[in-house]
Design a protein around this motif. Structure first.
Motif, PDB file in Angstrom:
ATOM      1  N   THR A 184      94.082  79.466 -87.826  1.00  0.00           N
ATOM      2  CA  THR A 184      92.661  79.792 -87.711  1.00  0.00           C
ATOM      3  C   THR A 184      92.205  80.819 -88.744  1.00  0.00           C
ATOM      4  O   THR A 184      91.036  80.812 -89.156  1.00  0.00           O
ATOM      5  N   ALA A 219      81.776  76.411 -84.870  1.00  0.00           N
ATOM      6  CA  ALA A 219      81.777  76.183 -83.419  1.00  0.00           C
ATOM      7  C   ALA A 219      83.179  75.821 -82.936  1.00  0.00           C
ATOM      8  O   ALA A 219      83.653  76.329 -81.905  1.00  0.00           O
ATOM      9  N   TRP A 220      83.853  74.944 -83.676  1.00  0.00           N
ATOM     10  CA  TRP A 220      85.222  74.572 -83.304  1.00  0.00           C
ATOM     11  C   TRP A 220      86.161  75.769 -83.400  1.00  0.00           C
ATOM     12  O   TRP A 220      87.043  75.954 -82.556  1.00  0.00           O
ATOM     13  N   HIS A 222      85.437  78.977 -83.056  1.00  0.00           N
ATOM     14  CA  HIS A 222      85.223  79.841 -81.890  1.00  0.00           C
ATOM     15  C   HIS A 222      85.850  79.229 -80.633  1.00  0.00           C
ATOM     16  O   HIS A 222      86.415  79.949 -79.794  1.00  0.00           O
ATOM     17  N   TYR A 223      85.763  77.924 -80.521  1.00  0.00           N
ATOM     18  CA  TYR A 223      86.347  77.240 -79.356  1.00  0.00           C
ATOM     19  C   TYR A 223      87.860  77.430 -79.336  1.00  0.00           C
ATOM     20  O   TYR A 223      88.448  77.721 -78.279  1.00  0.00           O
ATOM     21  N   TYR A 224      88.506  77.275 -80.502  1.00  0.00           N
ATOM     22  CA  TYR A 224      89.962  77.459 -80.560  1.00  0.00           C
ATOM     23  C   TYR A 224      90.348  78.877 -80.135  1.00  0.00           C
ATOM     24  O   TYR A 224      91.410  79.089 -79.540  1.00  0.00           O
ATOM     25  N   LYS A 226      88.832  80.639 -77.979  1.00  0.00           N
ATOM     26  CA  LYS A 226      88.329  80.864 -76.612  1.00  0.00           C
ATOM     27  C   LYS A 226      87.084  81.739 -76.586  1.00  0.00           C
ATOM     28  O   LYS A 226      86.805  82.426 -75.590  1.00  0.00           O
ATOM     29  N   GLN A 227      86.323  81.713 -77.682  1.00  0.00           N
ATOM     30  CA  GLN A 227      85.067  82.433 -77.754  1.00  0.00           C
ATOM     31  C   GLN A 227      83.939  81.433 -77.414  1.00  0.00           C
ATOM     32  O   GLN A 227      83.150  81.017 -78.258  1.00  0.00           O
ATOM     33  N   TYR A 228      83.889  81.077 -76.142  1.00  0.00           N
ATOM     34  CA  TYR A 228      83.089  79.930 -75.743  1.00  0.00           C
ATOM     35  C   TYR A 228      81.587  80.168 -75.901  1.00  0.00           C
ATOM     36  O   TYR A 228      80.850  79.243 -76.265  1.00  0.00           O
ATOM     37  N   ARG A 229      81.136  81.375 -75.629  1.00  0.00           N
ATOM     38  CA  ARG A 229      79.702  81.640 -75.797  1.00  0.00           C
ATOM     39  C   ARG A 229      79.312  81.512 -77.275  1.00  0.00           C
ATOM     40  O   ARG A 229      78.261  80.926 -77.597  1.00  0.00           O
ATOM     41  N   ALA A 231      80.845  79.733 -79.479  1.00  0.00           N
ATOM     42  CA  ALA A 231      80.960  78.316 -79.845  1.00  0.00           C
ATOM     43  C   ALA A 231      79.709  77.552 -79.427  1.00  0.00           C
ATOM     44  O   ALA A 231      79.176  76.735 -80.177  1.00  0.00           O
ATOM     45  N   GLU A 232      79.217  77.851 -78.223  1.00  0.00           N
ATOM     46  CA  GLU A 232      78.003  77.162 -77.746  1.00  0.00           C
ATOM     47  C   GLU A 232      76.785  77.525 -78.570  1.00  0.00           C
ATOM     48  O   GLU A 232      75.985  76.671 -78.925  1.00  0.00           O
TER      49      GLU A 232
END
Length: 232
Positions: A184, A219-220, A222-224, A226-229, A231-232
């Motif tokens: 990452t 976005a991907w 952040h998703y990897y 675990k930064q979900y907010r 990423a959204e």
């Protein structure tokens, strides 16, 4: 005295004739070069219109002329454009043939400034894309990094229709697809380089197009992480 004068006149006439011959030859080469440029432009436009066969024929004709004129930099552009089209239609055997021709061009002598770097960029870019299509991730990443190094040595990549942020974005994509666990940090580094390069693009349409892909990759990432907010 008269004999020496006549010899002098004859020599002048010979030199004048040689000068005219050289000018005529130069003009013929110049016309051939301009015609090849037009054939290349037509080929690029034909690809955009979906006329693949006509585009290939036009680019082959341009390539033959550039090779005869020893303009290996422009010849490499024709091979690059044809190879990318073969990739788009899934003709990977043909793509490999053109990749090998590009590799051979890297060994040719070049007189024009920046020609060697341009040829290397085209070869490495095609090689990176080719190996990515074969899911050879290590080679895709290696040649992708080499293509970026060659691109960064070009004084003005845009004159060759090279859009640098796409190269950085593609490299981030390779690190996403082909590293396990995902690297990452490398993805982020290339995304940041892509973002910076995008700010330097002169055309708004190009900036918008590449920035959409960059934001999607963020976005991907952040998703990897675990930064979900985010990423959204």
């Amino acid at each position: 005295m008269r004999c020496r004068l006549m010899i002098g006149i004859a020599l002048c006439e010979l030199m004048f004739a040689q000068g005219n011959f050289a000018f005529a030859a130069q003009s013929a080469d110049s016309l051939a070069f301009q015609r090849a440029l037009a054939q290349r432009d037509y080929g690029i436009d034909a690809f955009k219109q979906g006329e693949s066969a006509a585009a290939q024929d036009s680019l082959i004709a341009a390539y033959d002329t550039f090779m005869r004129l020893r303009r290996y930099d422009y010849a490499s552009l024709c091979l690059y454009e044809r190879a990318i089209e073969y990739m788009n239609i899934g003709a990977f055997d043909q793509m490999e043939v053109l990749m090998r021709q590009l590799e051979a061009l890297t060994q040719m002598p070049n007189q024009q400034a920046g020609a060697a770097e341009l040829i290397l960029f085209n070869y490495y870019s095609v090689a990176s894309a080719y190996y990515a299509q074969l899911d050879s991730g290590v080679l895709a990443i290696r040649y992708g990094e080499l293509s970026i190094q060659a691109m960064e040595e070009l004084p003005n990549p845009e004159q060759w229709r090279i859009i640098p942020p796409w190269n950085y974005y593609n490299q981030a994509l390779y690190y996403d697809f082909y590293t396990s666990p995902r690297q990452t940090d490398s993805i982020e580094a290339y995304l940041r380089r892509a973002e910076h390069a995008a700010t330097l693009l002169p055309h708004l349409e190009d900036r918008q197009e590449v920035c959409i892909s960059i934001q999607d990759m963020w976005a991907w990432l952040h998703y990897y992480r675990k930064q979900y907010r985010a990423a959204e």
